[in-house]
Design a protein around this motif. Sequence first.
Motif, mmCIF file in Angstrom:
data_model
loop_
_atom_site.group_PDB
_atom_site.id
_atom_site.type_symbol
_atom_site.label_atom_id
_atom_site.label_comp_id
_atom_site.label_asym_id
_atom_site.label_seq_id
_atom_site.Cartn_x
_atom_site.Cartn_y
_atom_site.Cartn_z
ATOM 1 N N GLY A 30 -1.947 14.751 2.084
ATOM 2 C CA GLY A 30 -2.966 15.785 2.031
ATOM 3 C C GLY A 30 -3.296 16.395 3.375
ATOM 4 N N PRO A 31 -4.265 17.326 3.385
ATOM 5 C CA PRO A 31 -4.618 18.055 4.603
ATOM 6 C C PRO A 31 -5.148 17.161 5.717
ATOM 7 N N TYR A 32 -4.764 17.498 6.946
ATOM 8 C CA TYR A 32 -5.312 16.901 8.169
ATOM 9 C C TYR A 32 -5.064 15.396 8.284
ATOM 10 N N THR A 33 -4.106 14.912 7.554
ATOM 11 C CA THR A 33 -3.725 13.503 7.678
ATOM 12 C C THR A 33 -2.734 13.340 8.827
ATOM 13 N N VAL A 34 -2.839 12.197 9.519
ATOM 14 C CA VAL A 34 -1.955 11.903 10.653
ATOM 15 C C VAL A 34 -1.203 10.611 10.359
ATOM 16 N N ILE A 35 0.126 10.669 10.431
ATOM 17 C CA ILE A 35 0.972 9.501 10.201
ATOM 18 C C ILE A 35 1.829 9.277 11.436
ATOM 19 N N HIS A 36 1.641 8.134 12.073
ATOM 20 C CA HIS A 36 2.388 7.790 13.281
ATOM 21 C C HIS A 36 3.705 7.097 12.895
ATOM 22 N N ALA A 37 4.392 6.580 13.899
ATOM 23 C CA ALA A 37 5.618 5.802 13.695
ATOM 24 C C ALA A 37 5.625 4.638 14.686
ATOM 25 N N PRO A 38 6.273 3.522 14.357
ATOM 26 C CA PRO A 38 7.003 3.302 13.109
ATOM 27 C C PRO A 38 6.077 3.025 11.926
ATOM 28 N N VAL A 39 6.296 3.782 10.867
ATOM 29 C CA VAL A 39 5.566 3.626 9.612
ATOM 30 C C VAL A 39 6.558 3.849 8.486
ATOM 31 N N THR A 40 6.458 3.015 7.441
ATOM 32 C CA THR A 40 7.276 3.187 6.251
ATOM 33 C C THR A 40 6.357 3.341 5.044
ATOM 34 N N ILE A 41 6.599 4.360 4.240
ATOM 35 C CA ILE A 41 5.772 4.625 3.055
ATOM 36 C C ILE A 41 6.676 4.689 1.841
ATOM 37 N N GLY A 42 6.375 3.872 0.840
ATOM 38 C CA GLY A 42 7.234 3.745 -0.328
ATOM 39 C C GLY A 42 7.128 4.900 -1.307
ATOM 40 N N ASP A 43 8.072 4.938 -2.237
ATOM 41 C CA ASP A 43 8.169 6.013 -3.223
ATOM 42 C C ASP A 43 6.871 6.164 -4.024
ATOM 43 N N GLY A 44 6.533 7.423 -4.323
ATOM 44 C CA GLY A 44 5.428 7.702 -5.230
ATOM 45 C C GLY A 44 4.047 7.446 -4.675
ATOM 46 N N THR A 45 3.931 7.184 -3.397
ATOM 47 C CA THR A 45 2.622 6.930 -2.803
ATOM 48 C C THR A 45 1.900 8.249 -2.550
ATOM 49 N N SER A 46 0.616 8.259 -2.878
ATOM 50 C CA SER A 46 -0.212 9.451 -2.705
ATOM 51 C C SER A 46 -1.188 9.210 -1.562
ATOM 52 N N ILE A 47 -1.137 10.064 -0.559
ATOM 53 C CA ILE A 47 -1.974 9.940 0.628
ATOM 54 C C ILE A 47 -2.851 11.177 0.710
ATOM 55 N N GLY A 48 -4.164 10.975 0.664
ATOM 56 C CA GLY A 48 -5.098 12.098 0.593
ATOM 57 C C GLY A 48 -5.321 12.780 1.930
ATOM 58 N N SER A 49 -6.512 13.351 2.079
ATOM 59 C CA SER A 49 -6.816 14.135 3.279
ATOM 60 C C SER A 49 -7.536 13.310 4.339
ATOM 61 N N VAL A 57 2.946 0.057 10.366
ATOM 62 C CA VAL A 57 2.420 -0.084 9.002
ATOM 63 C C VAL A 57 3.563 0.059 8.012
ATOM 64 N N GLN A 58 3.606 -0.872 7.053
ATOM 65 C CA GLN A 58 4.543 -0.792 5.927
ATOM 66 C C GLN A 58 3.729 -0.660 4.646
ATOM 67 N N LEU A 59 3.922 0.442 3.962
ATOM 68 C CA LEU A 59 3.241 0.703 2.691
ATOM 69 C C LEU A 59 4.276 0.691 1.583
ATOM 70 N N GLY A 60 4.001 -0.032 0.510
ATOM 71 C CA GLY A 60 4.919 -0.083 -0.612
ATOM 72 C C GLY A 60 4.854 1.168 -1.476
ATOM 73 N N ALA A 61 5.288 1.016 -2.724
ATOM 74 C CA ALA A 61 5.413 2.152 -3.639
ATOM 75 C C ALA A 61 4.144 2.354 -4.461
ATOM 76 N N GLN A 62 3.903 3.598 -4.833
ATOM 77 C CA GLN A 62 2.872 3.992 -5.801
ATOM 78 C C GLN A 62 1.468 3.555 -5.399
ATOM 79 N N ASN A 63 1.220 3.554 -4.119
ATOM 80 C CA ASN A 63 -0.145 3.332 -3.658
ATOM 81 C C ASN A 63 -0.921 4.644 -3.703
ATOM 82 N N LYS A 64 -2.240 4.532 -3.860
ATOM 83 C CA LYS A 64 -3.119 5.705 -3.898
ATOM 84 C C LYS A 64 -4.136 5.554 -2.788
ATOM 85 N N ILE A 65 -4.032 6.404 -1.761
ATOM 86 C CA ILE A 65 -4.877 6.315 -0.576
ATOM 87 C C ILE A 65 -5.832 7.514 -0.568
#
Length: 267
Positions: A30-49, A57-65
């Motif tokens: 979503g808007p104005y979100t900042v994602i650094h590295a190293p970061v892994t985000i799994g399939d189907g994950t929803s990251i809001g604003s 950070v390691q995030l699995g699949a289908q998380n709702k943030i």
Amino acid sequence: MLQANFSTMSIHPTAIIDPNATLGQNVTVGPYTVIHAPVTIGDGTSIGSHIVIHPYVQLGAQNKIHSYVVIGDLPQDLSFDKNIETWVSIGDRNILREGVTIHRSTHPNCPTKIGNDGYFMAYSHIAHDCSIGNHVILTNNALLGGHVEIGDRAVLGGSSVIHQHARIGAYVMVQGNGSVGQDVFPYTIVGGHPVSHYRLNVVGLRRGGIQGHRYQILEQAFWQLRNGNRDLSNLENTPEITYLRDWLLVKSKRGFHRFAIEKEDQK
């Protein structure tokens, strides 16, 4: 180049994503979100604003943030060296509501860890080096100190506070506003001021399919623990008793909360 296939993602143009971050398929940002590295985000994950995901950070699949969540910031430990590579590891299908904060660990080989299918309500906090099982619920404003261990299907009431190094067993229910400073035996309800063990978490156990004969054996274990007997060798080896024995073998750093005094004990 961002390590992902843009055709399978939906990223708002105001989001800032490090080109070395790894995003799976069907990830939304979503808007104005900042994602650094190293970061892994799994399939189907929803990251809001307005979310910040820090390095390691390691995030699995289908998380709702949800909005304003911060994951992987430095531990609130004055002795921590920020140059050490330490991690946050989060499983699948977790829901993180508004304002949740999760800090990375202080030890390189042991991340702050969250299992699968958890529900972390608004403004709950998970400090460095915590280990949280599956299907755990943290209600609004629940706060975990460093090195806290939470077993599967535990529920922490609103504004409950857990002291560092305390352990909370599986299927525990902690009353809202509870201040937990010692270990809590699995399968129980704790509350009051000071916090005490009251009874088995009957509703939580029933929802988990622990009924009938298995519940009766667990009830025997509860009364033995209440009477100060932690030797459960006389009890049948149900899955719950096996877990309880293993849990008791781990040396406690905080001691155990006492049991509530029933009216008949006061006569």
